[in-house]
Write an enzyme that holds these catalytic residues in place. Sequence first.
Site: not given
Lengths: 173, 566
Positions: B55, B117-118, B167, B476
């Site tokens: 993502e 959940f999630q 949802k 760097m």
Amino acid sequence: MANGNGIDQTHTLSVLVANKPGVLTHVSGLFSRRGYNIDSLTVGVTENPEISRMTIVAHGDEHVIEQVTKQLNKLIDIIKVVEVTPKESVDRELALIKVTAKAQNRSEVIQIVDIFRAKIIDVSSESVVIEITGSGDKINALEEMMRPFGIKEMVRTGKVALVRGSRLTQHEK
Amino acid sequence: MSANESTRLSGAKALIKSLEHEGVDTIFGYPGGQILPVYDELYDASIRHILVRHEQAAAHAADGYARATGRVGVCLATSGPGATNLVTGIATAYMDSVPVVAITGQVPTAMIGNDAFQEADITGITIPITKHNYLVKNANDLPRIVKESFFIASTGRPGPVLIDFPKDIQNTIFDYVYPDKVQLQSYKPTFSGHPLQIKKACALIEKAECPVLYVGGGAIAANASDEIRTLAETIMAPVTTTLMGKGAFPDDHPLALGMLGMHGTRFANYSIIDCDLLIAIGARFDDRVTGKLESFAPNAKVIHIDIDPAELGKNIKVDVPIVGDAKVILKKILATLKLKMPKSSEWLRKIEVWKKEYPLDYDQGGSELKPQYVIQCISQLVRDGIFVTEVGQAQMWSAHYLQCKKPRTFLSSGGLGTMGYGFPAAIGAKVGCPDKDVWDIAGDGSIQMNIQELATAMENDIKVNVAIINNMYLGMVRQWQELFFNRRYSYTNMKGQPNFVKVAEAYGAVGIEVTKKSEVKDAIKQAQKSDRVTFIDFKVTREENVFPMVPAGASISEFVEYDRRP
């Protein structure tokens, strides 16, 4: 930093915000993440149910307060930010103080409460609850006077303020 | 279809319709449980969906798409880990003021707050890194929220907006009406610039003997390149661009000074120190630009043009602050300016001397393969291209040696400095500008932070080229360790690098290894000719440093001493 005069002072901001969930988090989050110091914050709905007013007391030098104001203005749900100065505004704070007051010293407590034009709003055999409204200094003074009797619990609302006279904080940025 | 027509739609379908209304042609995303209804609608929608492999890459790709095209980039993820994986990408877009709309699935409203959940409080998490965010609690609000999101993301100082979409709301059937316009009483960016301030600015410009234009990313966001060029040529002022402003003014223009600041050219930094008027356009006086504030433009009056009032006077005292759109304000300044005499050429002559005395250069190193040489060759051979960078040494060499002539052709994570930005952002840029030759200039460290996106590019036929400037160090950081930590290379020596050619080939991409100077140009041409994604692994000299360099917190004229000539 760039043009602050470095004098750390207390400032009162009157902030009109959209009355939506999450707005308080946006505002308080802004203060913590940008490292601004907040002394008190009160919030409640205004005459328009879609708009709430926050009174924020913060301290910092001019530059910091200017940044606070500008950053607050950037938040989408903030409608208007005005700094209210003591000269141009009226402000009040409310406190409830639970003080030990048994039969032998209750009258002394009541006398002091009367001098401060405060009220006793609850009484029991062991204690009284005092309600006081006024400036922060006045509440501090009463608190000091009550300390010898024994303050059991105390709660303060933080300052609320309105601009004096017929001037309004317009509902626009 | 009329915008006011009402139809019975599910929240998910309404989202797709709303995105179509906003002209969205591409979404970068990754599906998951709590965004399934939206993905079901995407199955036969006209919007192109690019399936990423992480993502974070979706957010960077949306960002790259937005920077390259000037349109709003859109990314989509599920709740919980999907949403939190977007966070780095959203923060990157926020720091660089890039218009992105991020949409996340959320657990059903009844379960919010129950540690479902999630579940993650993504609106809470993203408050400090979004311009605004929304949790959709009622399907009827969705069209308005989408409309507002695109408006907020793309106007004023652009920035990311997140929409968290539970949802159950995705499944709610409601009367869908897309609003015609946005009504936000509390959000009205100032656009036109105060006339009095514009007059004051003109007076300062007319008086100035040694003016400098300091141009940042805001100039690109405002599409103000033409006006900047006209102003520079009218008043004969040299122009320095920040990392974010690169491309706003042609790098090959005689008035160009290149980048300023910590890794700025000496002549850019000296010009800032000696100028008597600094005109800052869409730039924010970042610490990497100013160094020690007290010695930044110490003799100059400062005009600061910015659309964000909070930037004016934030870090430096400004004589004439002007809030508004850079393009509009510069047009007004150009119309108001009364220049009777051309500016003294004394100032430009002084700068010419600096340019001759302290050019951008490096030890060519005989037959050794130098990173700067690689980037110079890419600059030479890539016509009509878009350069995207990762973060670190290769980024700074890109800023130095890539010649960008147009805005939106140099995309880099400037504010947040996100390693792993370049490759997915290049994918996004290529999707937005399919006719451009898109190159990601990467380090061997950075490329591995999102190397899985090879699959995304291959699967969707997104032809980008990646030049890995491979010194087998986190270069760097190693440079700082060399200069400031007594050469104690603590965990910067990446001895275990993979064979990048084989990695590319494993995904079906082309991999080329380059170890000799003589192979560089052929490899670049080969990449350009191939229709497949190409990785070139340039095995460069290991301990090359980025110079010029000013140590953090020092005045920008106090360069780290180094031996420029053999």
